[in-house]
Scaffold this motif. Sequence first.
Motif, mmCIF file in Angstrom:
data_model
loop_
_atom_site.group_PDB
_atom_site.id
_atom_site.type_symbol
_atom_site.label_atom_id
_atom_site.label_comp_id
_atom_site.label_asym_id
_atom_site.label_seq_id
_atom_site.Cartn_x
_atom_site.Cartn_y
_atom_site.Cartn_z
ATOM 1 N N GLU A 6 0.828 -1.204 0.000
ATOM 2 C CA GLU A 6 0.000 0.000 0.000
ATOM 3 C C GLU A 6 0.870 1.265 0.000
ATOM 4 O O GLU A 6 1.944 1.287 0.580
ATOM 5 N N GLU A 8 0.983 4.747 1.705
ATOM 6 C CA GLU A 8 0.358 5.269 2.916
ATOM 7 C C GLU A 8 -0.593 6.412 2.573
ATOM 8 O O GLU A 8 -0.232 7.359 1.875
ATOM 9 N N VAL A 171 3.755 -1.597 3.334
ATOM 10 C CA VAL A 171 3.687 -0.309 2.650
ATOM 11 C C VAL A 171 4.963 -0.090 1.830
ATOM 12 O O VAL A 171 5.983 -0.747 2.042
ATOM 13 N N ASN A 292 -4.266 2.621 7.491
ATOM 14 C CA ASN A 292 -4.000 1.309 6.880
ATOM 15 C C ASN A 292 -4.470 0.170 7.756
ATOM 16 O O ASN A 292 -5.023 -0.813 7.267
#
Length: 298
Positions: A6, A8, A171, A292
């Motif tokens: 991901e 952030e 991340v 997250n």
Amino acid sequence: MSNTVETEAAVLVRQENAEQGTSPGAAEPLSTGLEFVEGYQPMLESVAAVELTAEPELVFPDAAHASFGLPTVVAETVQGPDDRVQITTTGVYPWRAHASLEITAADGSRWIGTGWFIGPHTLMTAGHCVFIKNSGVVGRDGFVRSIKVMPGRNGATLPFGAVTSTDFRTVRGWADNGDQNYDYGAIVLPTDLGATTGWFGFGVYDDSTLTDSIGNLSGYPGDKPAGTQWFHARKLVSVGPRKVYYDIDTMGGQSGSAVYRIVNGQRYAVAVHAYGGSSNSGTRITDPVFTNMVSWKA
């Protein structure tokens, strides 16, 4: 397998709330913010830094060594006398919300770590437990092949069995750059085992709140008998924009443990334990980390 890296998410307003799981059979925390552990005599204030002369010998390989090798700079340490205490009542909350991790990397090598439930099917852990970075070993880097999750493990006893996951999150700050400030990740289970174990809350707190807090930490260190859970607590020492620092005793294998405070009898994680040194440290739960975590929990 559905592994995800991901970016952030940025948020404009600080999250002041926290998610909190409930579970029957919970151990009662003390009013000081310290977890109640029978026989534990806490020394809550900071202690003098320990001079590290060599990497402590671990019976089982810590997941951090998969990414970092054996540099002393990341060695998790016992600060002063080793007064960690073993948790033997791992079948009750909150101890059963901690899980021993058996990690199989992409090259088939095996490592250990610690995770903790944040929801029915999601555990938080260190990023280096789910994604190996800069190992220097051909075929090892990247998302790990699988993680065997054993909640409340007590040596050979698995009170809630074991579930193997191949579904992970981290991340880009960690996966792309190996930046220690972004060393956190998640394990998503194919079952709702967390509905049985219960889970931890988590929250975003300001600097003054954190430095006035007791940090509680429990996990599965590699210098103790295999699969045994050990607890320690001390006042948090200092904070940075992305890190929380403390003299809580840890050792390799506890990477990924929750660093949590107790508020009105409820347990809220403030960091994900990941590193050692003159002070041990964890990745701070900031607004983007919180965002997250909520997403991964869902």
